[in-house]
Enzyme design. Sequence first.
Site, PDB file in Angstrom:
ATOM      1  N   LYS A  13       0.378  -1.272   0.465  1.00 54.14           N
ATOM      2  CA  LYS A  13      -0.233  -0.388   0.281  1.00 54.14           C
ATOM      3  C   LYS A  13       0.288   1.103  -0.253  1.00 54.14           C
ATOM      4  CE  LYS A  13      -1.960   2.789   1.481  1.00 54.14           C
ATOM      5  NZ  LYS A  13      -2.037   4.696   1.706  1.00 54.14           N
ATOM      6  N   PRO A  14       1.182   1.884  -0.919  1.00 54.96           N
ATOM      7  CA  PRO A  14       1.968   2.963  -1.061  1.00 54.96           C
ATOM      8  C   PRO A  14       1.247   4.258  -0.513  1.00 54.96           C
ATOM      9  CG  PRO A  14       0.887   2.721  -3.558  1.00 54.96           C
ATOM     10  CD  PRO A  14       1.004   1.570  -2.471  1.00 54.96           C
ATOM     11  N   THR A  71       5.834   9.118  13.169  1.00 51.67           N
ATOM     12  CA  THR A  71       5.613   8.398  14.401  1.00 51.67           C
ATOM     13  C   THR A  71       4.371   8.504  15.155  1.00 51.67           C
ATOM     14  OG1 THR A  71       7.474   9.467  15.001  1.00 51.67           O
ATOM     15  CG2 THR A  71       6.524   8.601  17.593  1.00 51.67           C
ATOM     16  N   ALA A  72       3.544   9.536  14.681  1.00 53.11           N
ATOM     17  CA  ALA A  72       1.718   8.605  14.997  1.00 53.11           C
ATOM     18  C   ALA A  72       1.055   7.975  15.032  1.00 53.11           C
ATOM     19  CB  ALA A  72       1.112  10.252  14.923  1.00 53.11           C
ATOM     20  N   LEU A  90      -1.006  -9.389  17.598  1.00 54.09           N
ATOM     21  CA  LEU A  90       0.432  -9.938  17.653  1.00 54.09           C
ATOM     22  C   LEU A  90       1.143 -10.651  16.230  1.00 54.09           C
ATOM     23  CD1 LEU A  90      -0.166 -12.821  20.250  1.00 54.09           C
ATOM     24  CD2 LEU A  90       0.419 -10.484  20.648  1.00 54.09           C
ATOM     25  N   GLU A 133      10.230   1.611  11.037  1.00 54.58           N
ATOM     26  CA  GLU A 133      11.236   3.102  10.886  1.00 54.58           C
ATOM     27  C   GLU A 133       9.919   4.221  10.951  1.00 54.58           C
ATOM     28  OE1 GLU A 133      12.743   5.930   8.857  1.00 54.58           O
ATOM     29  OE2 GLU A 133      12.094   4.905   6.616  1.00 54.58           O
ATOM     30  N   GLY A 161       9.546   8.410  12.731  1.00 53.02           N
ATOM     31  CA  GLY A 161       9.939  10.359  11.989  1.00 53.02           C
ATOM     32  C   GLY A 161      11.726  10.618  13.419  1.00 53.02           C
ATOM     33  N   CYS A 214      13.544  11.553   6.939  1.00 56.55           N
ATOM     34  CA  CYS A 214      13.258  10.691   8.269  1.00 56.55           C
ATOM     35  C   CYS A 214      15.209  11.261   8.894  1.00 56.55           C
ATOM     36  CB  CYS A 214      12.763   9.549   8.258  1.00 56.55           C
ATOM     37  SG  CYS A 214      13.575   8.145   8.219  1.00 56.55           S
ATOM     38  N   GLU A 259       9.533  17.177  14.976  1.00 55.52           N
ATOM     39  CA  GLU A 259       9.875  16.871  13.677  1.00 55.52           C
ATOM     40  C   GLU A 259       9.311  17.957  12.941  1.00 55.52           C
ATOM     41  OE1 GLU A 259      10.453  12.809  10.973  1.00 55.52           O
ATOM     42  OE2 GLU A 259       8.752  12.917  11.227  1.00 55.52           O
ATOM     43  N   LYS A 289      14.325   4.896  21.001  1.00 55.58           N
ATOM     44  CA  LYS A 289      12.804   6.074  20.924  1.00 55.58           C
ATOM     45  C   LYS A 289      12.011   5.720  20.162  1.00 55.58           C
ATOM     46  CE  LYS A 289      15.633   9.224  21.784  1.00 55.58           C
ATOM     47  NZ  LYS A 289      16.577  10.063  22.546  1.00 55.58           N
ATOM     48  N   GLY A 312      10.712   4.423  16.339  1.00 58.84           N
ATOM     49  CA  GLY A 312      10.932   2.783  16.070  1.00 58.84           C
ATOM     50  C   GLY A 312      11.783   1.962  16.332  1.00 58.84           C
TER      51      GLY A 312
END
Length: 489
Positions: A185-186, A240-241, A254, A260, A262, A294, A392, A462, A465
Amino acid sequence: MPSPTTAPSTLEHGELFIGGQWLPAAAGGRRDVVDPSTGNAVGTVAEGDAGDIDAAVAAARAAFDQGPWRGMSGRERARILHRVADLIRENADELVRLESLDVGKPVTLCRVVDVATAAEVYEYYSGLAQAVDGATRETPMNAVAYTRREPLGVVGAITPFNFPLILSSSKIAPALAAGNVVVHKPADDTPLSALFMAKLLSEAGVPDGVVNVVTGAGAVAGEALLRHPGVDKIAFTGSTAIGRHAAAVAGEALTPVTMELGGNAAQIVFEDADVEKAVGSAIKAFVFNTGQFCMGGPRLLVARPLYDTLLGILAQAVPGVPVGDPRDPETVVGPMAAERHVAKVESYVAQAVADGGRIVCGGERLALNGGFYFKPTVIADLANDSRVVQEEIFGPVLTVQPFDTEDEAIAMANSTPYGLASGIQTTNLARAHRVAARLDAGIVWVNDWAMLDPAVPFGGVKASGFGREYGPEGLAPYTRDKSVVISLD
């Protein structure tokens, strides 16, 4: 074939690629593809939804369970992946055109970075495809024990807008090398190279259903892929969000994930640095890909004796960086990928002024052909707790701060929630090793920036990721270990 300076009015493949076929979205939806250099739509692609994700996962599952890919020898898969690399190079002009049109990247950057790197990634993992093996283990038991490394199954690959070709390759190539199948999914805004790569992968001999591409909104198609019970692994690059949300959803089932996310990297310039190299590296670190990187370096920490000198050099040098039409080979900085990204950068610059920051250069939009341009911007005199320093920005903005001691510099570099990349400028080798060991980052560059190669892993700590891409470390998350113990009694 159109030249890189030609913007097409239609797209060759604007459908979904599922099970080896080009298909319209089941609900018939379409979405515009916008050229960031003009703000104009240049065509449309299919708007996939949860039903299309279902179809893609079903095709992938059938290809994994019943098709030949999983059972091929590593050497056979390697030949096909190497052919993919060859086809990327043979179709470089078209990939340059599509990536520049879609993202707003300068064509020179597209050619020497994005397209070249994608080919190298497939080439690198074609070699590792032949080394997916286990090991025998000696035990006191009267038994033969050995391990196998096996593919996981269906990989859901979700990629962002800033490096569509590179960041899809960094997931699809190792996934295929290990014998997995993929549903890709781009990013909503930048689907073109993903669709073209589906064509090249098929031409190279990747069997039908092994790679599927569903374009559409992240909140719809991306969410459906995250939650699909038929997906065996999620490989995600993005903010990150959204990464936190993706990891939480995957955790409910699971489902293994790599994230990967911000970054907000600092580059530390010590008093013994080569000033010319430091300035060049600092500029590259924050204008590369219009700051939409990033692993960019939007924070410059400078030893106080050099602070005013470096600010003076940056004030003269940064306005001279060529900003303009991405189809011009001389352009270094193109537009941002969308209007909302420009608005976000604009809001951070306004916040910097409100916080007492000094605009050394830039600080405003650039009106050019209706595109999404923002002038490369340098900001001085901000406190370390300013939002503009801590968060960021993801645009062509550099904050510059002084420090007095090595310990202070390291503390400032590590003070944000992020830990993707970091940098050091010094001619003292002992200091380089000492400081690199103390920086909270997945990769540390010394006396340059963005030195990346498929053999060298990168990833975050942190809020940036977990998991790694590139290198053998980037292949491991696409396999699982199985132990076999055979009694000799």
